[in-house]
Write an enzyme that holds these catalytic residues in place. Structure first.
Site, PDB file in Angstrom:
ATOM      1  N   CYS A  46       0.871  -1.167   0.000  1.00  0.00           N
ATOM      2  CA  CYS A  46       0.000   0.000   0.000  1.00  0.00           C
ATOM      3  C   CYS A  46       0.910   1.219   0.000  1.00  0.00           C
ATOM      4  CB  CYS A  46      -0.837   0.034   1.279  1.00  0.00           C
ATOM      5  SG  CYS A  46      -1.713  -1.511   1.579  1.00  0.00           S
ATOM      6  N   ARG A  71       0.636   1.966  -5.867  1.00  0.00           N
ATOM      7  CA  ARG A  71       0.891   0.892  -4.903  1.00  0.00           C
ATOM      8  C   ARG A  71      -0.387   0.149  -4.521  1.00  0.00           C
ATOM      9  NH1 ARG A  71       6.069   1.987  -2.629  1.00  0.00           N
ATOM     10  NH2 ARG A  71       5.687   0.498  -0.983  1.00  0.00           N
ATOM     11  N   TRP A  81      -3.801  -1.793  -1.145  1.00  0.00           N
ATOM     12  CA  TRP A  81      -3.914  -2.991  -1.976  1.00  0.00           C
ATOM     13  C   TRP A  81      -4.168  -4.108  -0.985  1.00  0.00           C
ATOM     14  CZ3 TRP A  81      -1.309  -7.720  -2.730  1.00  0.00           C
ATOM     15  CH2 TRP A  81      -1.656  -8.393  -3.908  1.00  0.00           C
ATOM     16  N   ASN A 123       1.723  -0.230   5.591  1.00  0.00           N
ATOM     17  CA  ASN A 123       2.020  -0.912   4.325  1.00  0.00           C
ATOM     18  C   ASN A 123       2.796  -2.167   4.680  1.00  0.00           C
ATOM     19  OD1 ASN A 123       3.044  -1.665   1.780  1.00  0.00           O
ATOM     20  ND2 ASN A 123       4.797  -0.291   2.028  1.00  0.00           N
ATOM     21  N   GLY A 124       2.402  -3.320   4.108  1.00  0.00           N
ATOM     22  CA  GLY A 124       3.137  -4.555   4.383  1.00  0.00           C
ATOM     23  C   GLY A 124       2.266  -5.564   5.101  1.00  0.00           C
ATOM     24  N   GLU A 151       5.672 -11.447 -22.911  1.00  0.00           N
ATOM     25  CA  GLU A 151       5.351 -10.097 -22.443  1.00  0.00           C
ATOM     26  C   GLU A 151       4.036  -9.617 -23.073  1.00  0.00           C
ATOM     27  OE1 GLU A 151       5.830  -8.019 -20.336  1.00  0.00           O
ATOM     28  OE2 GLU A 151       5.589  -5.999 -21.130  1.00  0.00           O
ATOM     29  N   LYS A 198       0.759  -8.515 -21.025  1.00  0.00           N
ATOM     30  CA  LYS A 198       0.188  -7.165 -21.167  1.00  0.00           C
ATOM     31  C   LYS A 198      -1.300  -7.251 -21.485  1.00  0.00           C
ATOM     32  CE  LYS A 198       2.520  -5.130 -20.020  1.00  0.00           C
ATOM     33  NZ  LYS A 198       3.794  -4.882 -19.392  1.00  0.00           N
ATOM     34  N   GLU A 219      -3.399  -8.512 -18.393  1.00  0.00           N
ATOM     35  CA  GLU A 219      -3.532  -7.655 -17.213  1.00  0.00           C
ATOM     36  C   GLU A 219      -4.397  -6.424 -17.447  1.00  0.00           C
ATOM     37  OE1 GLU A 219       0.067  -5.915 -15.618  1.00  0.00           O
ATOM     38  OE2 GLU A 219       0.970  -5.844 -17.594  1.00  0.00           O
ATOM     39  N   HIS A 224       3.692 -29.406 -29.651  1.00  0.00           N
ATOM     40  CA  HIS A 224       3.801 -30.298 -28.482  1.00  0.00           C
ATOM     41  C   HIS A 224       2.605 -30.131 -27.547  1.00  0.00           C
ATOM     42  CE1 HIS A 224       7.745 -31.533 -29.760  1.00  0.00           C
ATOM     43  NE2 HIS A 224       8.051 -30.268 -29.943  1.00  0.00           N
ATOM     44  N   LYS A 256       1.049  -1.374  -8.778  1.00  0.00           N
ATOM     45  CA  LYS A 256       2.280  -1.145  -9.538  1.00  0.00           C
ATOM     46  C   LYS A 256       3.497  -1.724  -8.837  1.00  0.00           C
ATOM     47  CE  LYS A 256       4.589   0.983 -12.838  1.00  0.00           C
ATOM     48  NZ  LYS A 256       4.586   0.179 -14.055  1.00  0.00           N
TER      49      LYS A 256
HETATM   50  C1  F6R Z   1       3.426  -6.027 -15.775  1.00  0.00           C
HETATM   51  C2  F6R Z   1       4.169  -5.481 -14.666  1.00  0.00           C
HETATM   52  C3  F6R Z   1       4.642  -6.417 -13.624  1.00  0.00           C
HETATM   53  C4  F6R Z   1       6.012  -5.960 -13.088  1.00  0.00           C
HETATM   54  C5  F6R Z   1       6.426  -6.826 -11.908  1.00  0.00           C
HETATM   55  C6  F6R Z   1       7.793  -6.451 -11.378  1.00  0.00           C
HETATM   56  O1  F6R Z   1       3.075  -5.033 -16.696  1.00  0.00           O
HETATM   57  O2  F6R Z   1       4.369  -4.302 -14.575  1.00  0.00           O
HETATM   58  O3  F6R Z   1       4.701  -7.726 -14.082  1.00  0.00           O
HETATM   59  O4  F6R Z   1       6.940  -6.048 -14.115  1.00  0.00           O
HETATM   60  O5  F6R Z   1       5.485  -6.683 -10.883  1.00  0.00           O
HETATM   61  O6  F6R Z   1       7.805  -5.138 -10.925  1.00  0.00           O
HETATM   62  P1  F6R Z   1       9.171  -4.365 -10.740  1.00  0.00           P
HETATM   63  O7  F6R Z   1       9.766  -4.201 -12.095  1.00  0.00           O
HETATM   64  O8  F6R Z   1       8.793  -3.071 -10.104  1.00  0.00           O
HETATM   65  O9  F6R Z   1      10.042  -5.208  -9.864  1.00  0.00           O
END
Ligand code: F6R
Length: 609
Positions: free
Chosen positions: A2, A27, A75, A99-100, A481, A485, A488, A504, A604
Site C-alpha cells: 500500500c 501501490r 492494496w 504498508n506490508g 510479455e 500485457k 492484465e 507439443h 504497480k
Molecule cells: C506487468 C508489470 C509487472 C512488473 C512486476 C515487477 O506489466 O508491470 O509484471 O513487471 O510486478 O515489478 P518491478 O519491475 O517493479 O520489480
C-alpha cells in the site's frame, strides 16, 4: 502493499495527504483513507472504498481542517477491500496507517480477543493499533508506546501514527518496506517514496531497516532497532523534476508508450559514448567479466521477460551462460551459486519484495549484485554493489511499458560491454552493434506511426476470449510479455509459446476463433517461425503477423493481418517490437472499456510476497 503518507503542516493536512496519495496510487487502489486531528485534538477520519477520487469527494463534502494527517491507499492483503478494512485504523487515542504484512497478527489478535477487545476490521493492521492503544493506556506517552510495540511485530512493514491531543507529533517505522522522511520549512512529511512528497519537498531522508522516527514541526529524531538515536543523511530526491501528468494522452499508459523513443534514447546516451560509437558504462564494475562463468538473472513479471531477452544477448554476444528465474521461485529454491558469481536483479520499482529477497539470498551466497532499476533510491538499488539505472522516468500506468524497453536497452549495453571485455566481440563489431542500437529510438518513432492500424487490429482481437502469442529466439520472451500485457489490462485470457513448442500441445487450441499473434522479424529464425505459422493457418487460426516488409511479403498467407515494422538489426528487434505488442494490448483494453492505468486486482509495486 500500500502507500502511506504523514504530514505535519501549517495548513489543512488531509487535503495535502490526498495530493501525496495521488502519487502513491500505483501501490494499490482498493480503498483509501485519511485521519487528522480536530481543533480539540480528537482523531477524525474519512475512508472510502475504491479509487482515491472517492475519498477526495468525501473530503470535499466534509473537509478536515487539522494541520496534521496520515493517509493511506490500499492494496488488500488481509481482508476484503471494504470501508471497514480501509486505513487509517483508529481508537480514540491513536490512528495508524500500514504498508506490508504483520505476520504474527493472528497470535496478537487472539491475545486481545481473549481479553474481550473487539476488532472492527479483518486486517492484520488492527493488531498493531490495539498494541499501541494498550501501551498508551499504560504510559500515556506515544514515543514510549511505539518503542514498546515495535519489537513485538514480525513481518515486513512501514507504519505511520498520529495521536489524539498531539498536533505536533507523527511517528513512523520501517522494517522491510520503504519509508522516506521529507524535510520542509516548518513542516515535516513521511511517505512510502520520495515521489509522494515531491509536491512539498525534495529534501528527504531514507530510513534504514529497523529505523523508527519521531517527527515534529521542529525536526526529526531517528532511532535504530536498538532504540539508539542515529543520524541518517539528507538527500535531494530529484523527484520534483518529474511531471506526473498524462499530457495530451487519454491514459498514462498511452503517454508512456509514446515517450519510449525519448526515454530509450536517454538511457542509450547514458551508456554509450556517442563520439566513439562504443559502450561506456559510467560506473566501475566490482567484478571482472573474464572471471565470470555464469550470470544469474532474477526478476518478476515484465522485468523477468527483459531478463529472458538479455539471456540471449549475454550468451550470444559475450558467450556467458545465463540462468533466469522469477524471484518468487529463486528466493526459495536454494540455488547453489558459484563463488564470486554475478547476480543481476531487474526491477522498475526497485521495491518488489520477492526480487529484494532474491537479492539478499544471492548476497549471502557471495555474489556480486548488479541491479537494473528505474528508481535509483529504491531498496534494491541501495542494497546492490552496482546500479545500472534505466532512465525511463516515473512509470505510472500499472502495466509496465517504457520501463521494460529501457531495461532492454540497458541490458543490451551491458551485454556489449561484457562481450568487449571477454574478447568475444571485436571493436568493429561493437561499433556496428552500437550504431544499430543508437538507431532504435528512431525505429520506435516509425513503429508508433502504425498506431491507427494497430488500433484497428486490436478492436477485432478484442472480440476474442483467448489469444495465443508465438515467437522464437528473443521474440519468445516478447511473446510472453505480449500475453501478460493483454491479460492484465484487457482481462482477455492469453498464452505465449515458443513457436517450436506449438506442436507439443498448444496446437490443439487452434480454431477459427483464436487470434494467434506471431512475432517474427525477418531474422535467421524467421523461416522456422513461418513453418509454425503455416501449421496454425492450416487449422484455420487467425494470424496477426508482426514483422518487417520482407517478412510480411514472404509469409505469403491470405488470412493474415500484418503489422509492418521497419527493417532493423534483428538483434535489437525486441526493443522496437515492444511498441506494437503494447499498443495491441492497450487498444484492446480501451475498446473493451477497461481501466487501463489501474486494472483490477493489481498494483504497480508489489511489496508483499
Ligand atoms: C506487468 C508489470 C509487472 C512488473 C512486476 C515487477 O506489466 O508491470 O509484471 O513487471 O510486478 O515489478 P518491478 O519491475 O517493479 O520489480
Amino acid at each position: 502493499m500500500c502507500g502511506i503518507v504523514g504530514i505535519i503542516s501549517n495548513e489543512p493536512a488531509a487535503a495535502q495527504a490526498i495530493e501525496a496519495l495521488k502519487r502513491l496510487e500505483y501501490r494499490g487502489y482498493d480503498s483509501s483513507g485519511v485521519a487528522s486531528l480536530s481543533s480539540d485534538g480528537r482523531i477524525e477520519r474519512l475512508r472510502a472504498e475504491g479509487k482515491l477520487k472517492n475519498l477526495a469527494a468525501k473530503l470535499n463534502a466534509n473537509p478536515l481542517f487539522g494541520h496534521i494527517a496520515i493517509g493511506h491507499t490500499r492494496w488488500a492483503t488481509h481482508g476484503r477491500p471494504t470501508e471497514d478494512n480501509a486505513h487509517p485504523h483508529a481508537t480514540e487515542r491513536v490512528a495508524v496507517v500500514h504498508n506490508g504484512i504483520i505476520e504474527n497478527f493472528r497470535e496478537l489478535r487472539a491475545e486481545f480477543e481473549k481479553d474481550g477487545v473487539k476488532f472492527s476490521s479483518e486486517t492484520d493492521t488492527e493488531a498493531v493499533l490495539h498494541l499501541v492503544d494498550r501501551a498508551l493506556q499504560k504510559s500515556g506517552d506515544p514515543t514510549k508506546a511505539i518503542a514498546e510495540v515495535l519489537p513485538r511485530l514480525k513481518g515486513a512493514f512501514a507504519l505511520g501514527f498520529v495521536f489524539s491531543g498531539h498536533d505536533n507529533l507523527l511517528i513512523g517505522a520501517r522494517q522491510g518496506a520503504p519509508l522516506a522522511v521529507g524535510h520542509g520549512e516548518g513542516e515535516m512529511y513521511l511517505g512510502s517514496d520520495a515521489l509522494a512528497l515531491a509536491p512539498f519537498t525534495d529534501t528527504v531522508t531514507y530510513l534504514e531497516e529497523g529505523d523508527w522516527v519521531v517527527l515534529s514541526r521542529e525536526g526529526v529524531t531517528i532511532h535504530d532497532r536498538t532504540n539508539t538515536i542515529v543520524k541518517r543523511a539528507k538527500q535531494k530526491s530529484g523527484a520534483g523534476a518529474f511531471l506526473v501528468d498524462k499530457g495530451n494522452h487519454r491514459h498514462f499508459m498511452a503517454k508512456e508508450i509514446a515517450e519510449q523513443p525519448e526515454v530509450v534514447g536517454r538511457t542509450l546516451a547514458h551508456y554509450i559514448d556517442m563520439n566513439a560509437g562504443r559502450v561506456h558504462l559510467p560506473v566501475t564494475l566490482p567484478f571482472d567479466w573474464n572471471k565470470l562463468t555464469r550470470i544469474t538473472i532474477t526478476a518478476c513479471g515484465t522485468a523477468s521477460y527483459a531478463g529472458h531477452v538479455a539471456k540471449y544477448w549475454f550468451e550470444q554476444i559475450a558467450r556467458l551462460p545465463v540462468e533466469v528465474d522469477v524471484a518468487s521461485e529463486f528466493r526459495y529454491r536454494e540455488a547453489p551459486l558459484l563463488d564470486s558469481g554475478l547476480a543481476i536483479f531487474i526491477s522498475q520499482s526497485g521495491e518488489t519484495a520477492d526480487t529484494l529477497a532474491g537479492l539478499r539470498y544471492a548476497k549471502a551466497q557471495g555474489q556480486f549484485i548488479l541491479s537494473v532499476v528505474n528508481v535509483p533510491t529504491s531498496s534494491i538499488a541501495r542494497e546492490s554493489d552496482v546500479v545500472i539505472p534505466t532512465l525511463a522516468g516515473p512509470e505510472i500506468g500499472v502495466a509496465s511499458t517504457k520501463a521494460f524497453t529501457c531495461q532492454l536497452t540497458a541490458l543490451a549495453c551491458l551485454a556489449l560491454a561484457a562481450g568487449r571485455a571477454r574478447g568475444t566481440l571485436s571493436e568493429a563489431d561493437e561499433q556496428a552493434l552500437v550504431s544499430d542500437l543508437v538507431a532504435v529510438p528512431a525505429l520506435m518513432v516509425e513503429a508508433l506511426k502504425s498506431e491507427a492500424h494497430i488500433e484497428h487490429v486490436a478492436h477485432d482481437m478484442a472480440k476474442a476470449k483467448d489469444v495465443l502469442y508465438l515467437g522464437r529466439g528473443t521474440s519468445y520472451p516478447l511473446a510472453l510479455e505480449g500475453a501478460l500485457k493483454l491479460k492484465e489490462i484487457s482481462y482477455i485470457h492469453a498464452e505465449a509459446y515458443a513457436a517450436g513448442e506449438l506442436k507439443h500441445g498448444p496446437i490443439a487450441l487452434i480454431d477459427e476463433d483464436l487470434p494467434v499473434i506471431v512475432i517474427a522479424p525477418h531474422d535467421p529464425l524467421y523461416e522456422k517461425t513461418v513453418s509454425n505459422m503455416q501449421e496454425v493457418a492450416a487449422r484455420g487460426g487467425r494470424i496477426i503477423l508482426i514483422s518487417d516488409r520482407e517478412g510480411l511479403h514472404e509469409a505469403g498467407l491470405k488470412t493474415l493481418a500484418g503489422i509492418e515494422l521497419p527493417k532493423m538489426n534483428p538483434r535489437f528487434a525486441p526493443i522496437v517490437y515492444s511498441v506494437p505488442v503494447q499498443l495491441l494490448a492497450y487498444h484492446a483494453a480501451v475498446a473493451l472499456g477497461k481501466d487501463v492505468d489501474q486494472p483490477r486486482n493489481l498494483a504497480k509495486s508489489v511489496t508483499v510476497e
